[in-house]
Design a protein around this motif. Structure first.
Motif, PDB file in Angstrom:
ATOM      1  N   GLY A  44       0.777  -1.355  -0.107  1.00 22.75           N
ATOM      2  CA  GLY A  44      -0.049  -0.133   0.248  1.00 22.75           C
ATOM      3  C   GLY A  44       0.648   0.977   0.099  1.00 22.75           C
ATOM      4  O   GLY A  44       1.367   2.899  -0.920  1.00 22.75           O
ATOM      5  N   ALA A  45       1.813   1.506   1.085  1.00 17.84           N
ATOM      6  CA  ALA A  45       2.883   2.620   0.856  1.00 17.84           C
ATOM      7  C   ALA A  45       3.394   2.718  -0.873  1.00 17.84           C
ATOM      8  O   ALA A  45       3.669   3.869  -1.166  1.00 17.84           O
ATOM      9  CB  ALA A  45       3.883   2.323   1.474  1.00 17.84           C
ATOM     10  N   ALA A  46       4.051   1.549  -1.157  1.00 22.10           N
ATOM     11  CA  ALA A  46       4.467   2.034  -2.222  1.00 22.10           C
ATOM     12  C   ALA A  46       3.796   1.936  -3.152  1.00 22.10           C
ATOM     13  O   ALA A  46       3.921   2.876  -4.025  1.00 22.10           O
ATOM     14  CB  ALA A  46       5.211   0.623  -2.846  1.00 22.10           C
ATOM     15  N   ALA A  47       2.387   1.909  -3.550  1.00 18.86           N
ATOM     16  CA  ALA A  47       1.473   2.089  -4.148  1.00 18.86           C
ATOM     17  C   ALA A  47       1.005   4.077  -4.471  1.00 18.86           C
ATOM     18  O   ALA A  47       1.045   4.754  -5.572  1.00 18.86           O
ATOM     19  CB  ALA A  47       0.115   1.325  -3.998  1.00 18.86           C
ATOM     20  N   ASN A  48       0.934   4.107  -2.814  1.00 19.39           N
ATOM     21  CA  ASN A  48       0.536   5.698  -3.103  1.00 19.39           C
ATOM     22  C   ASN A  48       1.764   6.793  -3.786  1.00 19.39           C
ATOM     23  O   ASN A  48       2.024   7.742  -3.188  1.00 19.39           O
ATOM     24  CB  ASN A  48       0.333   5.621  -1.399  1.00 19.39           C
ATOM     25  CG  ASN A  48      -0.779   5.551  -1.179  1.00 19.39           C
ATOM     26  OD1 ASN A  48      -1.864   5.185  -2.341  1.00 19.39           O
ATOM     27  ND2 ASN A  48      -1.165   5.023   0.171  1.00 19.39           N
ATOM     28  N   ILE A  49       3.362   5.821  -2.946  1.00 18.08           N
ATOM     29  CA  ILE A  49       4.328   6.269  -3.391  1.00 18.08           C
ATOM     30  C   ILE A  49       4.665   6.930  -5.139  1.00 18.08           C
ATOM     31  O   ILE A  49       4.720   7.465  -5.266  1.00 18.08           O
ATOM     32  CB  ILE A  49       5.585   5.512  -2.512  1.00 18.08           C
ATOM     33  CG1 ILE A  49       5.913   6.687  -1.349  1.00 18.08           C
ATOM     34  CG2 ILE A  49       7.086   6.183  -3.452  1.00 18.08           C
ATOM     35  CD1 ILE A  49       6.620   5.438  -0.830  1.00 18.08           C
ATOM     36  N   ALA A  50       4.377   5.777  -5.594  1.00 19.60           N
ATOM     37  CA  ALA A  50       4.123   5.304  -7.025  1.00 19.60           C
ATOM     38  C   ALA A  50       3.034   6.382  -7.760  1.00 19.60           C
ATOM     39  O   ALA A  50       3.456   7.090  -8.795  1.00 19.60           O
ATOM     40  CB  ALA A  50       3.963   4.118  -7.413  1.00 19.60           C
TER      41      ALA A  50
END
Length: 154
Positions: A44-50
């Motif tokens: 989830g964190a990686a998706a929002n950073i992306a």
């Protein structure tokens, strides 16, 4: 645009992105969801950073600018150790960001280290190759707002 400076306040519930130009003018300001892996998990964190990186890239492309013109500091909730930092840095790289231009710190350093001579302001100026001629710190909604009169290349 010239050189741009990105500040990211990545929190447990939402994350704020602010891009300013060389003269300190606001160019882009937006929010995405949480970027804290400890709040929403690594994926989830990686998706929002992306998602944030994509929005930044879209803006830069529409303005005819290269990503290498942007220097960024990412203050991320949950970046509590060197292994956390490495994991967040890997997320930035997967999102297309170059770590030569973007630095990851714990979000508390944005406030906690601000007033020490070796604190965040000194680190940001060094990392981003800028000098700030005047800095105002104002409390707002449980956080702080940093206002610079002038940002210049060091």
């Amino acid at each position: 645009m010239g050189r741009g400076y990105l500040a990211v306040d990545g929190g447990g519930s939402s994350s704020e992105f602010l891009l300013v130009g060389e003269s300190g003018e606001e160019l882009l300001h937006f929010f995405v969801g949480s970027t804290s892996k400890k709040s929403i998990g690594v994926e989830g964190a990686a998706a929002n950073i992306a998602a944030g990186a994509r929005r930044l890239l879209d803006y830069l492309e529409s303005d005819g600018c290269a990503l290498t013109e942007v220097r960024g500091v990412w203050g991320l909730s949950g970046c509590d150790s060197t292994s956390d930092q490495a994991e967040y840095e890997a997320m930035l790289v997967r999102a297309g960001l170059d770590l030569a231009y973007h630095h990851v710190v714990n979000d508390s350093l944005l406030v906690g280290g601000l007033f020490r001579s070796d604190g965040l302001l000194a680190r940001v100026q060094s990392l981003l190759d800028v000098s700030v001629t005047r800095l105002d710190v104002s409390p707002v909604l449980g956080g702080i707002t940093l206002t610079c009169d002038k940002i210049a290349r060091a």
